[in-house]
Write an enzyme that holds these catalytic residues in place. Sequence first.
Site, PDB file in Angstrom:
ATOM      1  NE  ARG A 194      15.825  38.662  -0.339  1.00 37.98           N
ATOM      2  CZ  ARG A 194      15.141  39.789  -0.149  1.00 37.98           C
ATOM      3  NH1 ARG A 194      14.752  40.132   1.055  1.00 37.98           N
ATOM      4  NH2 ARG A 194      14.849  40.577  -1.168  1.00 37.98           N
ATOM      5  CE  LYS A 253      18.302  42.567  -5.854  1.00 39.63           C
ATOM      6  NZ  LYS A 253      17.052  42.848  -5.144  1.00 39.63           N
ATOM      7  CG  ASP A 254      21.339  40.636 -10.407  1.00 39.06           C
ATOM      8  OD1 ASP A 254      20.464  40.154  -9.659  1.00 39.06           O
ATOM      9  OD2 ASP A 254      21.153  41.604 -11.160  1.00 39.06           O
ATOM     10  NE  ARG A 308      11.962  37.039 -14.285  1.00 36.09           N
ATOM     11  CZ  ARG A 308      12.760  36.852 -15.320  1.00 36.09           C
ATOM     12  NH1 ARG A 308      12.594  35.815 -16.105  1.00 36.09           N
ATOM     13  NH2 ARG A 308      13.717  37.715 -15.592  1.00 36.09           N
TER      14      ARG A 308
END
Length: 323
Positions: A129, A81-82, A151
């Site tokens: 998302r 996904k990165d 984060r």
Amino acid sequence: MTEKALRLGTRRSKLAMAQSGQVADAVSQVTGRPVELVEITTYGDTSREHLAQIGGTGVFVAALRDALLRGEVDFAVHSLKDLPTAQHESLVVAAIPEREDPRDVVVARDARKLTDLPRGARIGTGAPRRMAQLNAYARTHGMEIGTVPIRGNVDTRIGYVRSGELDAVVLAAAGLNRVGRIDEVTDFLSVDTVLPAPGQGALAIECRAGHTAQDAALIAALAELDDPFTRAAVTAERSLLAALEAGCSAPVGALADLLADGQTVKEMRLRGVVGTTDGSTLVQLSTTGPVPETHEAALALGRELATEMLAQGAAGLMGERAH
């Protein structure tokens, strides 16, 4: 004489080291060569800014790719996904191993599930998302929640809950599995509630596109770790993302899963969602078709669903960023 060790480029985070270690063992088995981990610090690891502000997904990948291109490492492991959706001209994804659990999970105080959270609960996540889908779920189920942008690594994020600063955080099941902390999960979110990020739970093993005999031999060896079903699924998901990114900057969730009739896999279903981060508008569609036999067929499945989503108003969500 023992064969020279293969050098695997990895990010330094605990999660990256865990997943790279697992890949190193598998590569050692198929090549018969030792594999050493080469730790590389990426801009995404050192910057404390929110991901959307520092250039999105590619920030974790660039330093690893630079090391590959300079010949400092032989291959690299990324969380899929990165990885930017555009293919790098000098590199190849030699293997996408079998995918981990793609779901998102909740780690909450007092072992609560999402539906048991107190009114006004503060839920931490770094992903627009997740915010969009959690807020949409809360709206339709009469819940009052607040999403808080966070984060940091797994320890940092779970720490916000342990310290009482947040009521819950949402993380990827795959990451917690890989670092051995899945027992801290208080709720596994159904993909009907929150669709994961495209490619979530899957890894990409990337190396130089074979210009030398050594490169070609490595590509062939790594290919033994490839899982064709996972590759077809994530290719469709990332194709959907790429097509939506072209017409829409809102956060995207996608999941392709295989529908089996008994032991036989008959079809692939691809689901996609895009929405505003406050959850007020969500475009969610799915399509089902034969399991893609080729890379092109998987790409087409994603593009077709993206076209339908854009026609249903996904393009109208352009410019919706998490502030």
